[in-house]
Design a protein around this motif. Structure first.
Motif, PDB file in Angstrom:
ATOM      1  N   ASP A 146      42.928  47.395  37.344  1.00 24.29           N
ATOM      2  CA  ASP A 146      41.638  47.129  37.986  1.00 24.29           C
ATOM      3  C   ASP A 146      41.202  45.678  37.819  1.00 24.29           C
ATOM      4  O   ASP A 146      40.589  45.098  38.722  1.00 24.29           O
ATOM      5  CB  ASP A 146      40.554  48.040  37.392  1.00 24.29           C
ATOM      6  CG  ASP A 146      40.654  49.472  37.880  1.00 24.29           C
ATOM      7  OD1 ASP A 146      41.382  49.720  38.866  1.00 24.29           O
ATOM      8  OD2 ASP A 146      40.003  50.347  37.277  1.00 24.29           O
ATOM      9  N   MET A 148      42.343  43.381  40.464  1.00 20.09           N
ATOM     10  CA  MET A 148      41.661  43.627  41.734  1.00 20.09           C
ATOM     11  C   MET A 148      40.228  43.086  41.701  1.00 20.09           C
ATOM     12  O   MET A 148      39.747  42.488  42.674  1.00 20.09           O
ATOM     13  CB  MET A 148      41.655  45.131  42.040  1.00 20.09           C
ATOM     14  CG  MET A 148      41.003  45.499  43.353  1.00 20.09           C
ATOM     15  SD  MET A 148      41.098  47.260  43.701  1.00 20.09           S
ATOM     16  CE  MET A 148      42.856  47.439  44.020  1.00 20.09           C
ATOM     17  N   ARG A 168      38.396  40.197  43.946  1.00 14.08           N
ATOM     18  CA  ARG A 168      37.164  40.492  44.703  1.00 14.08           C
ATOM     19  C   ARG A 168      36.084  39.442  44.408  1.00 14.08           C
ATOM     20  O   ARG A 168      35.370  38.997  45.323  1.00 14.08           O
ATOM     21  CB  ARG A 168      36.676  41.890  44.342  1.00 14.08           C
ATOM     22  CG  ARG A 168      35.461  42.365  45.090  1.00 14.08           C
ATOM     23  CD  ARG A 168      35.745  42.630  46.577  1.00 14.08           C
ATOM     24  NE  ARG A 168      34.550  43.138  47.221  1.00 14.08           N
ATOM     25  CZ  ARG A 168      34.288  44.439  47.386  1.00 14.08           C
ATOM     26  NH1 ARG A 168      35.176  45.351  46.996  1.00 14.08           N
ATOM     27  NH2 ARG A 168      33.182  44.823  47.971  1.00 14.08           N
TER      28      ARG A 168
END
Length: 369
Positions: A140, A143, A147
């Motif tokens: 995560d 990611m 972002r």
């Protein structure tokens, strides 16, 4: 609803999967016995649907279903590709919630694997959970950082993206500390923003504490189970004590024989029934019922769903042409002795588009397209 069964190798994932789905997945005492995920679909037990089927004797009785995915054992380093990790993490991403199987018993004949597939180490439930969580968190983190960087670039042309950048930077710091996204505290609108990132460690978790038979009958004395229970309470997750081997025996029994066996164990329901109830509670799900001679059926929806959207579960045309919902509460039907009797007593309600469907509502939708 799709539930992914995960955990370290040899903790009992495939044994549990076989027991609850009778799917016959290969099960053996060596790492990565499962490589491609096994999938099994099981009916959601619902006595209300059974009662309606007895009343109407329909051509078809269709229960709600749960899809279980037996995902191969993760190991330390999965987020960097160890042990076919990238593929396994992709399988988890497709699920609604995670059933994390944790070994809560000692057995020198079963290998306990964490990092090295050839090394047997002592049983450590909290360490096992931490290992899996860390792999999800690390996947995560990459990611979330991407972002945040994307939002920062967008903010150069539109200042409204500054808040998005700030939210994901703060979440990245939380993840970098080894904490899963589901334990991150923030405002509801910020969490709605985070939810768009499809994070693995944000998925709700049920810890399936897999015990041996002795440990299942004496949970208060099972130190491993108590450790998992305390952790679940701290992070707001669900915990389900279960003996995968025993569930295999239960799955082979039916009727009175099954009831007697459960009574001997001191439990009212099988592990499957308890797992489904846990998952419904965790995900905030309920069921409404449709009925008639053609079919009696249970439909799964989120709590808070309004009547037109519930109708849309049946067919988009019914939602589009929704006029009203004719509703009888299942409890009212039972107390009156039948559907017609409930109608005679004025317990059939006509509800409009703002009606929030309740668990156990028996509904006939009126629509026009």
């Amino acid at each position: 609803m799709k539930l992914g069964i995960v955990g370290l190798p040899n903790v009992g994932k495939s044994t549990l999967f076989n027991a609850i789905t009778n799917a016959g997945a290969e099960c053996a005492n060596y790492p990565f016995c499962t490589i491609e995920p096994n999938v099994g679909v099981v009916a959601v037990p619902d006595e209300r649907l059974d009662d309606l089927a007895r009343i109407y004797e329909p051509d078809k009785k269709t229960p709600a279903v749960v899809e279980f995915v037996d995902i191969a054992g993760l190991v330390k380093g999965a987020s960097q590709g160890a042990g076919l990790g990238n593929k396994f993490l992709a399988n988890i991403r497709e699920t609604d919630a995670i059933v994390h199987v944790v070994r809560c018993f000692d057995d020198e004949n079963i290998m306990h694997v964490v990092a090295d597939a050839g090394t047997n180490v002592p049983v450590d439930p909290l360490g096992d959970i931490g290992t899996i969580d860390l792999e999800l968190v690390m996947a995560d983190l990459d990611m979330v950082n991407r972002r945040a960087e994307k939002a920062a670039k967008a903010a150069k042309g539109d200042k409204k993206f500054l808040r998005e950048e700030a939210v994901f930077r703060a979440l990245a710091a939380h993840l970098d500390a080894g904490k899963p996204a589901r334990t991150y505290e923030c405002e509801p609108d910020e969490m709605a923003m985070i939810a768009t990132a499809d994070l693995l460690s944000l998925k709700p978790v049920i810890y399936a504490a897999n015990t041996d038979e002795a440990g299942f009958t004496k949970l208060e004395e099972n130190k491993y189970y108590q450790q998992v229970k305390a952790l679940a309470e701290r992070e707001g997750s669900q915990v389900l004590p279960i003996c995968a081997r025993m569930e295999q025996d239960i799955a082979e029994l039916e009727g009175e024989e099954k009831e007697l066996f459960l009574e001997e164990l001191g439990v009212e329901e099988s592990g499957l029934d308890r797992l489904i109830k846990c998952s419904y509670s965790l995900l905030g799900l309920i069921s409404f019922l449709t009925y008639g001679k053609d079919e009696c059926r249970a439909w799964t929806i989120k709590k808070g769903t309004k009547a037109p959207q519930a109708a849309g579960k049946i067919h988009t045309d019914i939602e589009r042409g929704f006029i009203r919902a004719e509703v009888i509460a299942y409890e009212d039907m039972v107390s009156c002795g039948g559907v017609n009797q409930a109608k005679e007593k004025g317990l059939l309600r006509s509800e409009g588009k703002d009606y929030v469907v309740r668990d156990g509502d028996m509904i006939y939708f009126r629509f026009n397209v």
